[in-house]
Design a protein around this motif. Structure first.
Motif, PDB file in Angstrom:
ATOM      1  N   ALA A  20      42.170  39.567  36.898  1.00 13.65           N
ATOM      2  CA  ALA A  20      42.423  40.243  38.130  1.00 13.65           C
ATOM      3  C   ALA A  20      41.064  40.070  38.880  1.00 13.65           C
ATOM      4  O   ALA A  20      41.304  40.114  40.235  1.00 13.65           O
ATOM      5  N   GLU A  24      40.783  38.556  42.803  1.00 11.12           N
ATOM      6  CA  GLU A  24      40.271  39.378  43.919  1.00 11.12           C
ATOM      7  C   GLU A  24      39.030  38.548  44.437  1.00 11.12           C
ATOM      8  O   GLU A  24      39.129  38.468  45.768  1.00 11.12           O
ATOM      9  N   LYS A  25      38.240  38.007  43.712  1.00 10.10           N
ATOM     10  CA  LYS A  25      37.101  37.242  44.211  1.00 10.10           C
ATOM     11  C   LYS A  25      37.638  35.864  45.119  1.00 10.10           C
ATOM     12  O   LYS A  25      37.380  35.515  46.287  1.00 10.10           O
ATOM     13  N   GLU A  28      39.227  37.196  48.286  1.00 13.03           N
ATOM     14  CA  GLU A  28      38.274  37.571  49.204  1.00 13.03           C
ATOM     15  C   GLU A  28      37.534  36.370  49.880  1.00 13.03           C
ATOM     16  O   GLU A  28      37.046  36.263  50.915  1.00 13.03           O
ATOM     17  N   THR A  43      41.417  48.017  51.147  1.00 15.25           N
ATOM     18  CA  THR A  43      40.869  48.043  49.688  1.00 15.25           C
ATOM     19  C   THR A  43      40.885  49.397  48.972  1.00 15.25           C
ATOM     20  O   THR A  43      41.466  49.429  47.971  1.00 15.25           O
ATOM     21  N   LYS A  47      43.278  50.493  45.891  1.00 19.55           N
ATOM     22  CA  LYS A  47      42.836  51.033  44.739  1.00 19.55           C
ATOM     23  C   LYS A  47      43.361  52.426  44.305  1.00 19.55           C
ATOM     24  O   LYS A  47      43.843  52.698  43.209  1.00 19.55           O
ATOM     25  N   ARG A  50      46.922  51.793  43.002  1.00 23.43           N
ATOM     26  CA  ARG A  50      46.633  51.242  41.483  1.00 23.43           C
ATOM     27  C   ARG A  50      46.313  52.428  40.687  1.00 23.43           C
ATOM     28  O   ARG A  50      46.885  52.335  39.386  1.00 23.43           O
TER      29      ARG A  50
END
Length: 76
Positions: A20, A24-25, A28, A43, A47, A50
């Motif tokens: 995960a 995400e990286k 991005e 973002t 979050k 989530r």
């Protein structure tokens, strides 16, 4: 140099949390020209959602069921 297939196989064997973070990286790294204020807001919202699912304060539903509900609303 390793092939994409070799790297994919290795990366898919990582634990869920690591995959995960990597996802995400990668996302991005593809984003460009995004207003930082908007990106921060999205973002933060992602979050929050989530965390709501994780702590049980909201219940998720399968994607197909969600789409069926949206289609039904659009037909009204």
């Amino acid at each position: 140099m390793r092939s994409i297939e070799e790297m994919t196989e290795e990366l898919l064997s990582l634990p869920n949390v690591s995959r995960a973070l990597l996802a995400e990286k990668l996302v991005e790294s593809l984003e460009f020209g995004t207003d930082p204020t908007i990106q921060t807001a999205w973002t933060t919202e992602a979050k929050k959602r989530r965390d709501e699912i994780r702590d049980g304060s909201v219940q998720s539903i399968p994607g197909e069921e969600a789409l069926a509900q949206v289609r039904q609303l659009l037909q009204q």
